[in-house]
Design an enzyme around this catalytic site. Structure first.
Site, PDB file in Angstrom:
ATOM      1  N   GLU A  44      21.802 -79.009  11.622  1.00  0.00           N
ATOM      2  CA  GLU A  44      20.354 -79.450  11.017  1.00  0.00           C
ATOM      3  C   GLU A  44      20.790 -79.840   9.539  1.00  0.00           C
ATOM      4  O   GLU A  44      19.793 -80.014   8.666  1.00  0.00           O
ATOM      5  CB  GLU A  44      19.330 -78.324  11.015  1.00  0.00           C
ATOM      6  N   ASP A  66      19.153 -79.515   4.184  1.00  0.00           N
ATOM      7  CA  ASP A  66      19.278 -78.443   5.440  1.00  0.00           C
ATOM      8  C   ASP A  66      17.732 -78.060   5.770  1.00  0.00           C
ATOM      9  O   ASP A  66      16.981 -77.881   4.930  1.00  0.00           O
ATOM     10  CB  ASP A  66      20.062 -77.171   4.911  1.00  0.00           C
ATOM     11  N   ILE A  67      17.581 -78.164   6.951  1.00  0.00           N
ATOM     12  CA  ILE A  67      16.269 -77.967   7.524  1.00  0.00           C
ATOM     13  C   ILE A  67      16.015 -76.310   7.609  1.00  0.00           C
ATOM     14  O   ILE A  67      16.627 -75.657   7.833  1.00  0.00           O
ATOM     15  CB  ILE A  67      15.916 -78.296   8.939  1.00  0.00           C
TER      16      ILE A  67
END
Length: 227
Positions: free
Chosen positions: A137, A93-94
């Site tokens: 994301e 996950d960003i």
């Protein structure tokens, strides 16, 4: 009589040549028609294959989509059970991606996703390994026949690869550049084990990484932070 014979011969020859021409032309036309049909069928087949491939890819990143990911995961999970080989997945996950979009806009956000997708695709260089866009994301990477130790090496490689992209993040509370958090899980599945629980465990590890400060991975209760 000779004149009649000659005329008959000439007429017969002309008729024979005409028939040969007609038959040869018909053969050529049939051949061309068959070629056109084969080409058309190949074009239809190629287009169908292209559409099938496109339906399995995420249009923004070019990585596998959820549909393709589910297909591959189920196949590799079944194979891992049969062969009693380890399988590893990494959920990514960003960090603070919403802040990134709010600061720079969705066009920059899309460009960021694409850059990270390229980095992940370069890491999954084996034909049986895939990187997929899991949603928003989030990404999920699948590594068949991969031990916990090897998965940990890959997690470190991902962190450094993203770091080396040097994508500026003006609104991140932890770093001036884009960072990611990872949840890493490895198992040798048994026949009664469930795939969705395996994925949920990776999600839990990802949550642990985010809770402990982000820009790191979590695997087997170890706190591994990139410097």
């Amino acid at each position: 009589d000779w004149t009649y014979l000659i005329h008959t011969y000439i007429f017969s020859s002309f008729l024979g040549m005409s028939l040969c021409y007609v038959i040869d032309r018909q053969h050529r036309e049939n051949y061309l028609q068959n070629c056109i049909i084969e080409i058309t069928q190949k074009e239809i087949s190629d287009q169908a294959q292209l559409l099938e491939e496109l339906s399995l890819l995420d249009p923004l990143t070019g990585l596998a989509n959820r549909r393709y990911l589910n297909r591959i995961l189920e196949a590799e999970w079944t194979l891992a059970i049969k062969q009693q080989e380890p399988i590893s997945i990494i959920m990514l996950d960003i960090d603070y991606f919403k802040n990134y979009n709010d600061s720079l806009g969705h066009i920059s956000g899309d460009s960021c996703l694409q850059s990270i997708a390229v980095a992940l695709k370069n890491i999954t260089n084996n034909h049986s390994e895939i990187a997929a866009r899991y949603g928003g994301e989030e990404f999920l990477l699948v590594f068949p026949q991969t031990s916990k130790e090897k998965a940990e090496e890959i997690a470190n490689l991902i962190l450094y690869s993203i770091k080396n992209l040097e994508i500026k993040h003006p609104n991140s509370p932890i770093c001036t550049n884009i960072t990611v958090s990872l949840g890493v899980v490895t198992t040798i599945p048994k026949p009664n084990d469930l795939l969705h629980e395996f994925i949920e465990e990776a999600d839990k590890k990802l949550y642990d990484a985010k809770k402990l400060g982000r820009n790191q991975y979590q695997i087997s209760q170890q706190n591994n932070v990139i410097i």
